[in-house]
Design a protein around this motif. Structure first.
Motif, PDB file in Angstrom:
ATOM      1  N   PHE A  72      28.610  35.496  41.714  1.00 36.33           N
ATOM      2  CA  PHE A  72      29.648  34.361  40.876  1.00 36.33           C
ATOM      3  C   PHE A  72      31.141  34.782  41.686  1.00 36.33           C
ATOM      4  N   PHE A  73      30.922  36.669  41.745  1.00 38.61           N
ATOM      5  CA  PHE A  73      32.478  36.813  41.929  1.00 38.61           C
ATOM      6  C   PHE A  73      32.590  36.393  43.303  1.00 38.61           C
ATOM      7  N   VAL A  74      31.493  36.055  43.890  1.00 33.22           N
ATOM      8  CA  VAL A  74      31.741  36.513  45.963  1.00 33.22           C
ATOM      9  C   VAL A  74      31.936  34.970  45.841  1.00 33.22           C
ATOM     10  N   MET A  75      32.000  33.626  45.087  1.00 28.95           N
ATOM     11  CA  MET A  75      31.560  32.191  45.922  1.00 28.95           C
ATOM     12  C   MET A  75      33.246  31.604  46.237  1.00 28.95           C
ATOM     13  N   ASP A  76      32.530  31.117  47.118  1.00 29.49           N
ATOM     14  CA  ASP A  76      33.602  30.299  48.094  1.00 29.49           C
ATOM     15  C   ASP A  76      33.834  29.137  47.085  1.00 29.49           C
ATOM     16  N   TYR A  77      34.966  28.950  46.566  1.00 25.60           N
ATOM     17  CA  TYR A  77      35.321  28.267  45.939  1.00 25.60           C
ATOM     18  C   TYR A  77      36.679  28.660  45.017  1.00 25.60           C
ATOM     19  N   PRO A  78      38.294  27.956  45.006  1.00 26.89           N
ATOM     20  CA  PRO A  78      38.980  28.940  45.021  1.00 26.89           C
ATOM     21  C   PRO A  78      39.812  28.846  43.945  1.00 26.89           C
ATOM     22  N   LEU A  79      38.984  28.322  43.252  1.00 26.31           N
ATOM     23  CA  LEU A  79      40.152  28.450  41.885  1.00 26.31           C
ATOM     24  C   LEU A  79      38.497  28.556  40.846  1.00 26.31           C
ATOM     25  N   SER A  99      31.434  46.778  34.951  1.00 25.10           N
ATOM     26  CA  SER A  99      31.208  47.251  36.384  1.00 25.10           C
ATOM     27  C   SER A  99      32.434  46.346  37.399  1.00 25.10           C
ATOM     28  N   LEU A 100      31.353  45.445  37.248  1.00 26.73           N
ATOM     29  CA  LEU A 100      31.790  44.329  38.145  1.00 26.73           C
ATOM     30  C   LEU A 100      33.752  43.431  37.968  1.00 26.73           C
ATOM     31  N   ILE A 101      34.178  43.783  36.604  1.00 30.38           N
ATOM     32  CA  ILE A 101      34.784  42.832  37.360  1.00 30.38           C
ATOM     33  C   ILE A 101      36.138  44.173  37.355  1.00 30.38           C
ATOM     34  N   GLU A 102      35.485  45.246  36.923  1.00 31.90           N
ATOM     35  CA  GLU A 102      36.563  46.403  38.144  1.00 31.90           C
ATOM     36  C   GLU A 102      36.064  46.534  39.757  1.00 31.90           C
ATOM     37  N   GLN A 103      35.156  45.792  39.793  1.00 33.26           N
ATOM     38  CA  GLN A 103      34.794  46.422  40.909  1.00 33.26           C
ATOM     39  C   GLN A 103      35.202  44.229  41.779  1.00 33.26           C
ATOM     40  N   TYR A 104      35.291  43.534  41.378  1.00 29.01           N
ATOM     41  CA  TYR A 104      36.263  42.270  41.638  1.00 29.01           C
ATOM     42  C   TYR A 104      37.574  42.460  40.972  1.00 29.01           C
ATOM     43  N   SER A 105      38.606  43.071  40.380  1.00 29.12           N
ATOM     44  CA  SER A 105      39.729  42.976  40.107  1.00 29.12           C
ATOM     45  C   SER A 105      40.202  41.354  40.948  1.00 29.12           C
ATOM     46  N   HIS A 106      40.002  41.277  41.456  1.00 29.36           N
ATOM     47  CA  HIS A 106      41.025  39.607  42.239  1.00 29.36           C
ATOM     48  C   HIS A 106      40.353  38.323  41.266  1.00 29.36           C
ATOM     49  N   SER A 422      37.879  53.936  35.297  1.00 29.05           N
ATOM     50  CA  SER A 422      38.530  54.939  35.707  1.00 29.05           C
ATOM     51  C   SER A 422      40.253  54.704  36.072  1.00 29.05           C
ATOM     52  N   THR A 423      39.940  54.633  37.049  1.00 32.83           N
ATOM     53  CA  THR A 423      42.193  54.725  37.574  1.00 32.83           C
ATOM     54  C   THR A 423      42.336  53.848  37.732  1.00 32.83           C
ATOM     55  N   SER A 424      41.623  52.334  37.937  1.00 35.32           N
ATOM     56  CA  SER A 424      42.327  51.069  39.004  1.00 35.32           C
ATOM     57  C   SER A 424      42.879  50.840  37.586  1.00 35.32           C
ATOM     58  N   HIS A 425      43.908  50.348  37.705  1.00 39.86           N
ATOM     59  CA  HIS A 425      44.073  49.173  36.419  1.00 39.86           C
ATOM     60  C   HIS A 425      43.981  46.935  36.799  1.00 39.86           C
ATOM     61  N   LYS A 426      43.944  47.276  36.249  1.00 36.96           N
ATOM     62  CA  LYS A 426      42.958  45.230  36.329  1.00 36.96           C
ATOM     63  C   LYS A 426      44.064  44.510  35.731  1.00 36.96           C
ATOM     64  N   ARG A 427      44.998  43.380  36.709  1.00 41.83           N
ATOM     65  CA  ARG A 427      45.509  42.552  35.774  1.00 41.83           C
ATOM     66  C   ARG A 427      45.346  41.740  35.192  1.00 41.83           C
ATOM     67  N   THR A 428      44.251  40.522  36.066  1.00 37.35           N
ATOM     68  CA  THR A 428      43.009  39.875  35.359  1.00 37.35           C
ATOM     69  C   THR A 428      41.996  39.865  34.934  1.00 37.35           C
ATOM     70  N   SER A 429      41.840  41.563  34.416  1.00 41.46           N
ATOM     71  CA  SER A 429      40.656  41.514  34.187  1.00 41.46           C
ATOM     72  C   SER A 429      40.557  41.624  32.349  1.00 41.46           C
ATOM     73  N   SER A 430      40.235  41.178  31.386  1.00 40.53           N
ATOM     74  CA  SER A 430      40.281  41.804  30.156  1.00 40.53           C
ATOM     75  C   SER A 430      38.502  41.815  29.467  1.00 40.53           C
ATOM     76  N   TYR A 431      38.913  42.978  28.372  1.00 39.85           N
ATOM     77  CA  TYR A 431      37.766  42.743  27.474  1.00 39.85           C
ATOM     78  C   TYR A 431      38.557  41.810  26.149  1.00 39.85           C
ATOM     79  N   SER A 432      37.207  41.345  25.281  1.00 38.66           N
ATOM     80  CA  SER A 432      38.011  40.689  24.354  1.00 38.66           C
ATOM     81  C   SER A 432      36.877  40.905  23.319  1.00 38.66           C
ATOM     82  N   VAL A 433      37.364  41.580  22.190  1.00 40.49           N
ATOM     83  CA  VAL A 433      35.673  41.409  21.049  1.00 40.49           C
ATOM     84  C   VAL A 433      36.471  40.163  20.314  1.00 40.49           C
TER      85      VAL A 433
END
Ligand SMILES: CCCCCCCC/C=C\CCCCCCCC(=O)N[C@@H](CO[C@@H]1OC[C@@H](O)[C@H](O)[C@H]1O)[C@H](O)/C=C/CCCCCCCCCCCCC
Ligand SMILES: O=c1ccn([C@@H]2O[C@H](COP(=O)(O)OP(=O)(O)O)[C@@H](O)[C@H]2O)c(=O)[nH]1
Length: 536
Positions: A72-79, A99-106, A422-433
């Motif tokens: 779902f992170f590597v689909m050919d779909y723009p939005l 871990s996936l959210i971190e890996q695919y931060s975009h 780890s160290t990378s900070h992602k703008r578009t990823s978030s966790y919701s509780v």
């Protein structure tokens, strides 16, 4: 003379029945050939494709979960946005998603935890949080075990033309080893596929909800996901509501690839029994299911041809079974659209097993209306409504129901449980509780938590109609959006205005979500940028 007359009438009846079922074979073969694995007729430019909110209800982890979710992170779909929903704060799926959210931060992805009780259906309860923040006009509900091809979403969206309200995928399976792998593929590619194609062709609802794309505005106008929270077969009732409101339902060109790592003959049997129980309670025609099975039809009609044409019953029966076997193989090949992962002998053995065991499965399903689904036990009522059976041996407050006691703890414990990024900070990823309001919880403390966090850009995208809780309103009032996020929002609105028929013909206003006071919950979105501070 009277007796002979009755025999003759019966023979004619069974002969018509034989012809009808064989016609069903041919029609589903033709429809399958016409439908499956076709490229979409029209090519939609990338910038005209509407955004899609993808809700992934998760529960537990198996060896394939990460690979399945990764598709779902590597689909050919723009939005699109990914809204992962996990019920239990201790669920190991949280770490997989994280871990996936971190890996695919975009990729625009969020994780919700705790669910929200809107009914007895645990999948609906789990998805509710994601549903409430889904920001695009199209929404895809996709089960945990589904593997997505790069162009599947594009295919589904391309079928979402003006009058279409829902696009679904027919359940199928990936290539898996062993007898049970072959059995599942043979079942979903033959008997299930034949009926699924035929029922769709004649316009009767038989949507299976494992992969369903729908217009969110229509679902909102129907009362939202919660409207279907008291059915276990929520997929059927949801699709029926679309049909009742004159929306067309379309079948995707691509079957849904189920790729759960845990599979076996007993697991398959239990699932078939559970599904059959659902069907028996919601459609009276399902009681005739054994009548459309190969051996039953052969037995009922072999004497017919003897009476009518003087043919040898045994020879006819064997010929009928052979033709059925070949016809099913052809349908399986059409659905697979490539080499099968097992030999012809394996096919024959799994086919014979499935054709023989189906009567036993049917009797098991018909004899007990109680279904077990994951952690829950439910009593099915006629018409499809269900009630939960609370098992005394289980904890009195099931975690999956996002009870206040769990949630009070979960705020803190979830922060501890989500591993520090780890160290990378992602703008578009978030966790919701998710934190259900309870008399013992102090919403101000949530507010102050949130105000201290920098999740505001995310919340700024949530439509006000969906932020039904006070806490979200507060957040919206205090929000200051980052430029990058605003640009993205503006862009997706532009897409809709060009390509989505809903914007031109928006007769389906979203009614305000009316939630029980007790059911209302508050969301805390933890921005990845703030994770380190919060987790320390
Ligand atoms: C004389 C001959 C008469 C023949 C009668 C034929 C009767 C129909 C036979 C077979 C039906 C096959 C239906 C295929 C799809 C069903 C798959 C299914 O059972 N899915 C259920 C479970 O799905 C999961 O449920 C939980 C959910 O959260 C998950 O996400 C889901 O994946 C699903 O809930 C039920 C779907 C609706 C099935 C409706 C079946 C209607 C049958 C009526 C057919 C009448 C046609 C008559 C043809 C002659
Ligand atoms: O208590 C539950 C049961 C199921 N699911 C989700 O509902 C979907 C379908 O579940 P399952 O595969 O068990 O259903 P089936 O396809 O066998 O009917 C999956 O994404 C599950 O993670 C859930 O969120 N909570």
């Amino acid at each position: 003379m009277g007796y002979e007359y009755v025999i003759f009438i019966l023979a004619i009846f069974f002969f018509i029945y034989l012809i009808a079922i064989w016609s069903l074979h041919f029609l589903s073969l033709i429809y399958g050939k016409y439908k499956f694995h076709k490229k979409p007729k029209v090519k939609i430019e990338q910038e005209k494709l509407p955004g899609v909110s993808i809700i992934k209800p998760l529960m537990g982890v198996d060896d394939n979960l990460k690979d399945n979710l990764e598709t779902f992170f590597v689909m050919d779909y723009p939005l699109y946005e990914l809204l992962f929903c996990v019920q239990d704060v201790n669920d190991p799926a949280i770490n997989v998603v994280k871990s996936l959210i971190e890996q695919y931060s975009h990729i625009d992805a969020k994780l919700f935890c705790g669910g929200k009780v809107v009914g007895i259906n645990p999948k609906i309860n789990n998805m509710e949080q994601g549903y409430q923040v889904a920001k695009y006009d199209l929404m895809l509900i996709s089960d945990a075990g589904i593997q997505m091809a790069k162009d599947t979403l594009y295919d589904m969206v391309s079928l979402m033309t003006d009058k279409v309200g829902l696009v679904h995928q027919m359940p199928f399976t990936c290539d898996r080893p062993n007898f049970s792998g072959a059995l599942e593929k043979v079942y979903f590619g033959t008997c299930h596929c034949r009926m699924y194609l035929f029922i769709n062709l004649i316009g009767i609802n038989c949507v299976t909800g494992m992969s369903c794309l729908m217009r969110k505005a229509v679902l909102d106008s129907l009362g939202g996901l919660q409207k279907f929270g008291n059915y276990i077969a929520e997929d059927y009732f949801l699709a029926q509501a679309f049909l009742d409101n004159k929306w067309i339902i379309q079948l995707s060109h691509q079957p849904a690839i189920q790729n759960a790592a845990t599979y076996s003959v007993p697991i398959w049997q239990k699932r078939m029994i559970r599904w059959c129980k659902l069907r028996l309670k919601l459609n009276i025609m399902s009681w005739l299911e054994p009548m459309q099975e190969c051996f039953m039809l052969g037995l009922c009609t072999c004497w017919t041809v003897n009476v009518l044409f003087g043919w040898n019953s045994l020879v006819f029966f064997l010929f009928h079974v052979l033709c059925w076997l070949i016809s099913d193989y052809t349908l399986l090949k059409i659905t697979q659209n490539g080499k099968l992962p097992f030999s012809k002998l394996d096919y024959v053995l799994s086919w014979l097993y499935r054709e023989s065991i189906c009567y036993y499965l049917f009797v098991k399903a018909a004899s007990n209306p109680t279904v077990r689904w994951r952690d829950g036990k439910y009593r099915l009522k006629w018409g499809g409504l269900a009630e939960e059976i609370i098992d005394d041996s289980r904890p009195s407050v099931p975690k999956s129901h996002g009870t206040s006691s769990t949630l009070i703890v979960s705020n803190k414990s979830i922060n501890n449980k989500i591993k520090k990024p780890s160290t990378s900070h992602k703008r578009t990823s978030s966790y919701s509780v998710n934190m259900k309001s309870s008399p013992t919880t102090n919403s101000n403390s949530y507010n102050s938590d949130i105000e201290n966090s920098s999740s505001i850009p995310l919340l700024s995208q949530i439509s006000p109609t969906h932020s039904n809780t006070q806490i979200n309103k507060n957040l919206l009032n205090t929000s200051t959006s980052s430029n990058s996020r605003l640009n993205r929002v503006t862009m997706h609105q532009h897409h809709h205005s060009i390509s989505n028929p809903m914007t031109n013909n928006n007769n389906y206003p979203s009614p305000p979500m009316v939630l029980d006071k007790e059911q209302q919950s508050s969301s805390i979105l933890i921005d990845m940028n703030e994770q380190e501070t919060k987790l320390n």
